[in-house]
Design a protein around this motif. Structure first.
Motif, mmCIF file in Angstrom:
data_model
loop_
_atom_site.group_PDB
_atom_site.id
_atom_site.type_symbol
_atom_site.label_atom_id
_atom_site.label_comp_id
_atom_site.label_asym_id
_atom_site.label_seq_id
_atom_site.Cartn_x
_atom_site.Cartn_y
_atom_site.Cartn_z
ATOM 1 N N ASP A 134 49.204 58.805 6.782
ATOM 2 C CA ASP A 134 48.761 60.085 6.214
ATOM 3 C C ASP A 134 49.371 61.229 7.016
ATOM 4 O O ASP A 134 49.819 61.041 8.148
ATOM 5 C CB ASP A 134 47.235 60.174 6.251
ATOM 6 C CG ASP A 134 46.707 61.233 5.290
ATOM 7 O OD1 ASP A 134 47.513 61.795 4.530
ATOM 8 O OD2 ASP A 134 45.494 61.491 5.297
ATOM 9 N N ASP A 145 47.715 57.974 0.570
ATOM 10 C CA ASP A 145 47.175 58.718 -0.560
ATOM 11 C C ASP A 145 48.257 58.915 -1.615
ATOM 12 O O ASP A 145 49.307 58.263 -1.569
ATOM 13 C CB ASP A 145 46.564 60.050 -0.100
ATOM 14 C CG ASP A 145 47.592 60.970 0.559
ATOM 15 O OD1 ASP A 145 48.793 60.819 0.302
ATOM 16 O OD2 ASP A 145 47.176 61.853 1.332
ATOM 17 N N ASN A 146 48.019 59.832 -2.548
ATOM 18 C CA ASN A 146 48.920 59.989 -3.690
ATOM 19 C C ASN A 146 49.853 61.188 -3.571
ATOM 20 O O ASN A 146 50.266 61.768 -4.577
ATOM 21 C CB ASN A 146 48.092 60.096 -4.978
ATOM 22 C CG ASN A 146 47.385 58.806 -5.320
ATOM 23 O OD1 ASN A 146 47.922 57.937 -5.992
ATOM 24 N ND2 ASN A 146 46.156 58.656 -4.834
ATOM 25 N N PHE A 174 54.862 60.074 -0.983
ATOM 26 C CA PHE A 174 54.440 58.680 -0.920
ATOM 27 C C PHE A 174 54.663 57.965 -2.253
ATOM 28 O O PHE A 174 54.665 56.741 -2.310
ATOM 29 C CB PHE A 174 52.963 58.573 -0.537
ATOM 30 C CG PHE A 174 52.664 59.008 0.866
ATOM 31 C CD1 PHE A 174 53.531 58.717 1.907
ATOM 32 C CD2 PHE A 174 51.514 59.722 1.154
ATOM 33 C CE1 PHE A 174 53.261 59.128 3.193
ATOM 34 C CE2 PHE A 174 51.229 60.124 2.450
ATOM 35 C CZ PHE A 174 52.108 59.824 3.468
ATOM 36 N N ARG A 175 54.780 58.745 -3.313
ATOM 37 C CA ARG A 175 54.962 58.178 -4.650
ATOM 38 C C ARG A 175 56.423 58.210 -5.105
ATOM 39 O O ARG A 175 56.738 57.770 -6.212
ATOM 40 C CB ARG A 175 54.119 58.962 -5.657
ATOM 41 C CG ARG A 175 52.635 58.633 -5.623
ATOM 42 C CD ARG A 175 52.370 57.363 -6.397
ATOM 43 N NE ARG A 175 50.948 57.106 -6.573
ATOM 44 C CZ ARG A 175 50.481 56.054 -7.231
ATOM 45 N NH1 ARG A 175 51.305 55.189 -7.784
ATOM 46 N NH2 ARG A 175 49.192 55.853 -7.337
ATOM 47 N N ARG A 197 59.556 53.939 -2.781
ATOM 48 C CA ARG A 197 59.081 52.676 -3.367
ATOM 49 C C ARG A 197 60.190 51.620 -3.406
ATOM 50 O O ARG A 197 59.949 50.451 -3.129
ATOM 51 C CB ARG A 197 58.538 52.948 -4.772
ATOM 52 C CG ARG A 197 57.269 53.787 -4.736
ATOM 53 C CD ARG A 197 56.996 54.528 -6.020
ATOM 54 N NE ARG A 197 56.428 53.676 -7.046
ATOM 55 C CZ ARG A 197 55.972 54.132 -8.206
ATOM 56 N NH1 ARG A 197 56.028 55.427 -8.457
ATOM 57 N NH2 ARG A 197 55.478 53.322 -9.102
ATOM 58 N N TRP A 204 48.206 52.581 -2.924
ATOM 59 C CA TRP A 204 47.761 53.967 -2.986
ATOM 60 C C TRP A 204 46.266 54.008 -3.250
ATOM 61 O O TRP A 204 45.761 53.279 -4.116
ATOM 62 C CB TRP A 204 48.506 54.730 -4.075
ATOM 63 C CG TRP A 204 49.968 54.832 -3.813
ATOM 64 C CD1 TRP A 204 50.615 55.762 -3.059
ATOM 65 C CD2 TRP A 204 50.993 53.938 -4.304
ATOM 66 N NE1 TRP A 204 51.960 55.516 -3.040
ATOM 67 C CE2 TRP A 204 52.229 54.396 -3.797
ATOM 68 C CE3 TRP A 204 50.986 52.802 -5.097
ATOM 69 C CZ2 TRP A 204 53.428 53.765 -4.069
ATOM 70 C CZ3 TRP A 204 52.180 52.163 -5.367
ATOM 71 C CH2 TRP A 204 53.394 52.645 -4.863
#
Length: 608
Positions: free
Chosen positions: A229, A314-315, A319-320, A325, A337
């Motif tokens: 985070d 988290d989202n 991170f997305r 990925r 997530w």
């Protein structure tokens, strides 16, 4: 017992009455509402609780009745059951009345309450006195109170008095007498606390306090589960030269759920980005030898590294991202997530943030604390004294202190002891996590990227041309992923063959190394009154970058924005040295003719 004619059942959303059994797997039903018959399987029926002969509500189950009441009900149930088996015999009723020690009317009442299907609970005596939840206000007043609560109980400033005033206003308009404050307040106690909290303090804070959390996040071994985070540090840092307040730095933290060790982190002056994530992952996965050398403190011990099996976060957009990925899949790392609005799914990393702030950062000069109430009249900017490089060293020492502090959730062990325990076998032999086969490629995998074509002139990005003789074999119209370091655009990396990355430098190697931030600032300044940025040439951009740097260096009174840009550039990650331990030089693919034109690159202190 068997289904009796007239028994009622719920079927397909309607109440039906049993008529007869047509076969071993079907029954006939009658619907009074539609006056229709139907045939169905008994397994699809749901019994409707019977009502009394007076049409009253079905008997309420007294599941909280004392044991003595249940024993009495069971005794009466057995006596009545025996009576019904021979109730026609002479003296049977008198014998029942005598065994129950009741009067004739009371005995008849029990006979009416008796239900063979319900068993003893049909005879459990109801609690004497007024039943809990009994209301005496008219239905229209109850509706007014409900409407007032719904409309007025919103936001942090909501009060019961405000709701009462709204109730009085609505009752006055309706020509009714307003209920008392106590009556309205009683309605609040009847509502779920969680629902009231969601309306007053918001969904997130209410869930933090009231939402059920039946599951526990357990990791059986080190490297099995990590959590990651971002957080902004509650402390203001100062400029290296002027010692004037600058900003609050950001930290990207990673924690190992099993041992509570912090295997890696990344400090930055800029807000979180995909580059911050790449640096934090790289720092966590790789050994820290070169990093400790760059810090310049031999007393710092940081033996934690290794590739995780799973990373939870988290989202956030970084991170997305597709790049992140794909890089994780390429390196066999599972990503997880947390559900939106449920921060407790990342409870370990959230708690780490709180521990670092409460136990370490809040004792620093220049601390901002978590809110203005706690800060009071403390002058955070006036007390600030740590530069970014000084804070970076302090933070590394604070993390080491955390690693050797007993942790309540580790049964009194320290995170360091738990980590060592995880790598010690039953015979007491200590082992180490496996090393990454190709550390350089691992880090480059996680760097931000853009899709570009390899033309005969090389690769063009941000108006800058890149070239290496190794690209000659891959000239085509096909787009490839080009990896880059936002803090240092001198080199980019491309893997057109799928076997290895090629390091590609400026076509004009005499140009200075720049960051994306500097490049965009120079372009904005050049565009000015021009209609489009396409008219700005790369030569003009690099000239403007040089001028801006000279202006910042010579300026005596710097704005915070300019000082932050300068501080970030001087503390930017020396990517090759910090992350991979390799010198900042061209790859073996680059021909020797380029070397005589290559300008030495300044490698700044690491800040992974």
């Amino acid at each position: 017992m068997k289904i009796q004619k007239g028994d009622r059942f719920l079927y397909e959303g309607q109440v039906w009455t049993y008529v007869s059994s047509l076969s071993e797997s079907s029954v006939q039903l009658y619907c009074e509402a539609d006056h229709t018959f139907t045939e169905t399987d008994p397994s699809k029926l749901e019994p409707v609780p019977p009502t009394s002969i007076f049409g009253a509500e079905p008997h309420k189950r007294q599941i909280e009745a004392p044991l003595a009441e249940w024993e009495l009900a069971e005794y009466r149930h057995e006596k009545i059951k025996q009576y019904l088996q021979h109730h026609e015999s002479e003296g049977a009723f008198d014998e029942l009345k005598s065994s129950l020690s009741l009067s004739v009317p009371q005995t008849y009442v029990l006979l009416r309450q008796y239900d063979g299907n319900e068993g003893p609970r049909a005879l459990v005596r109801a609690k004497r006195g007024r039943q809990t939840g009994t209301k005496f206000l008219p239905q229209n007043i109850e509706a007014i109170i409900s409407a007032a609560i719904k409309s007025e109980w919103k936001g942090p400033g909501s009060t019961i008095i405000g709701v009462c005033r709204r109730v009085e206003e609505m009752c006055r308009c309706a020509g009714e007498e307003a209920p008392s404050y106590a009556s309205v307040k009683k309605r609040f106690y009847e509502l779920p606390e969680a629902d009231l909290a969601r309306s007053k303090i918001g969904f997130k804070r209410a869930n933090d306090k009231y939402a059920a959390r039946p599951k526990s996040n357990i990791s059986e071994r080190p490297l099995a589960k990590w959590q990651m985070d971002h957080c902004v540090i509650d402390c203001i840092i100062v400029d290296e030269k002027t010692r004037k307040p600058l900003c609050r730095p950001w930290a990207t933290l990673i924690i190992d759920v099993n041992s509570r060790v912090v295997p890696g982190y990344y400090l930055s002056l800029n807000a979180p980005s995909s580059y911050n994530v790449a640096m934090a992952i790289s720092h966590a996965v790789l050994p820290k030898g070169k990093w400790i050398e760059a810090l310049g403190d031999e007393d710092i011990k940081y033996p934690y590294y290794g590739k995780p099996e799973e990373v939870a976060m988290d989202n956030a957009k970084e991170f997305r991202s597709i790049t992140f990925r794909i890089a994780a899949k390429n390196n066999n790392i599972k990503l997880a997530w947390r559900p939106i609005g449920k921060p407790w799914w990342g409870g370990h990393i959230e708690r780490l943030n709180g521990t670092l702030n409460m136990s370490y950062i809040n004792f620093l000069p220049g601390k901002t604390l978590s809110n203005v109430v706690l800060r009071g009249d403390y002058d955070s900017e006036g007390k600030a004294c740590l530069t970014f490089s000084e804070f970076r060293l302090w933070f590394a020492r604070a993390i080491q202190a955390y690693h050797h502090t007993r942790h309540r959730m580790l049964n009194g062990k320290t995170p360091h002891e738990k980590w060592i325990e995880g790598w010690t076998d039953e015979k007491g032999a200590l082992s180490h996590p496996a090393l990454i086969d190709n550390a350089k490629d691992f880090i480059i995998d996680f760097l931000p990227e853009q899709k570009r074509v390899i033309s005969r002139q090389g690769i063009e990005m941000w108006g800058i041309r890149y070239w290496s003789p190794a690209l000659a074999l891959f000239v085509s119209n096909k787009k490839h992923s080009v990896k880059y370091n936002p803090n240092s655009l001198r080199y980019v990396w491309i893997n057109p063959s799928g076997e290895r990355y090629i390091k590609v430098s400026y076509s004009d190697v005499t140009r200075p190394d720049v960051s994306i931030e500097e490049l965009k600032a120079a372009k904005r300044e050049l565009v000015g009154d021009r209609k489009s940025a396409s008219r700005v040439t790369s030569e003009e951009v690099f000239l403007m970058v040089r001028k801006n740097r000279e202006l910042v260096e010579k300026s005596k009174v710097l704005t915070k924005k300019a000082k932050k840009a300068k501080e970030h550039r001087e503390n930017a990650t020396g990517f090759d040295l910090a992350a991979t331990g390799l010198p900042a030089s061209v790859d073996i693919e680059e021909v020797s003719e380029l070397e005589e034109y290559t300008i030495a690159v300044n490698i700044f202190p690491v800040d992974v």
